[in-house]
Enzyme design. Sequence first.
Site, short mmCIF file in Angstrom:
data_model
loop_
_atom_site.label_atom_id
_atom_site.label_comp_id
_atom_site.label_asym_id
_atom_site.label_seq_id
_atom_site.Cartn_x
_atom_site.Cartn_y
_atom_site.Cartn_z
CB SER A 17 -0.94 -0.06 1.20
OG SER A 17 -2.06 0.72 0.96
CG HIS B 10 -5.70 -2.48 0.65
ND1 HIS B 10 -4.83 -2.45 -0.42
CD2 HIS B 10 -5.23 -1.55 1.53
CE1 HIS B 10 -3.90 -1.53 -0.19
NE2 HIS B 10 -4.12 -0.99 0.99
#
Length: 425
Positions: free
Chosen positions: A265, A406
């Site tokens: 990320s 995610h």
Amino acid sequence: MILSRIIIIILSASASFVNKSSAQTYPSNTDESKIPSYTLPDVLKMKNGKAVKNAQQWDAIQRPYIYHLYEEIQFGRYPLKKIPVKYRMLEKDEHALDGTATRKQVRIYLHPTDTTVYVDVLIYLPNNVKKAVPVFVGYNFSGNNEIQNDPGIMLTQRWVPVKSRGAVNNRATDSSRGGEATQWPVQEILSHGYAVATAYYGDLEPDNADGWKTGIRSTLKNILKIQPEEWDAMGAWAYGLSRIMDYFEKDAAININKVALIGHSRLGKAALWAAASDKRFALIVSNESGEGGATLSKRWYGETVKIINQKFPWWFAAKYKAYGDKTDSLPIDGHMLLSLMAPRPLYVASAAGDTWSDPKGEFLSAKEVGRVYALFGKTGIEADSMPALHQPVGHTVRYHIRAGKHDVMLYDWQQYLQFADKQWK
Ligand code: GTR
């Protein structure tokens, strides 16, 4: 109150009927059919309009050109001034993790005299390998104590985000231990004969709007001869990875030619910038790095340049903000950031539930960069369309998309470890 709600509803309803020409200002999109056509800058087209013909031209002309575009537009200047490597072994246990590993905790001092300016690195080395080992290194989100429920890990004393597990008043506590353990399958990594090293990115700069005031952009400005506004939080985090690499060069237990850099990320964006700036990182893993990382900004899907700069204005260079409403004219895009990894092995990964990062954009970007790898006689991704879930594709550039949200999961790590085995064993 009710009136303002109605206005918001009307506004959001009209936003979904936005036409293509104004699409760039629209907050975000997750509908493939609404993506306007876009053109990626040709990664092999040089400033003089000619195409790069070979690896020499790439290294001498095009790579530096693209790198400087990134410094100017997105990440700011990367300080190159060499500083002497100073570190202290804070702790070492040769019988960690039930005797399977040696745990080291090393404080790397970044300032010649101010001992409060440091990054603490936690390293686990596999005890069953007697020679120098390859290492996977990456930042964690909330302190080294988060990656394992190991009471021997020192709790970070730094500011941590309020959402970190166990944090009280932005400080780690004993109940923070192991908060990110699922993202760090330490035993799995050790079982491949690799070491794992991690540091808390907040050691370099706290991830908030005021972070620069206490982070290295202030504390090192005179040492590095760079003003805080000449770079940004991403730059500071990336810079820290280079200093960890400096330390590895002094640690005989680490195989310095086999240092894999991983980032998830926002930390994936920082890892890409570090690897672009520092070629000592031999293998790079972008785990769902998304907007401003591996994905394509010109493809209007998921997070946008505008949104990321509004939410996190301290992450990137000032100039990047100017492109929020005109990504069409951005001279760079994700495939060009990835091109700075070439010819090193590169793994780009997405998750189906992570539409914010635009998995397809990440795939297209990783595929496109194969043109640069080809200059070096390396093969990237041959597949023309997105692979199915859990079907990795590609060679020196590899890609997968897995089910789920995610995150960094065991499945992801298993692919990265196999990829490293293939490159290195
Ligand atoms: C989000 C951000 C993403 C990604 C993510 C993360 O809020 O919009 O670009 O960086 O944070 O780091 O978890």
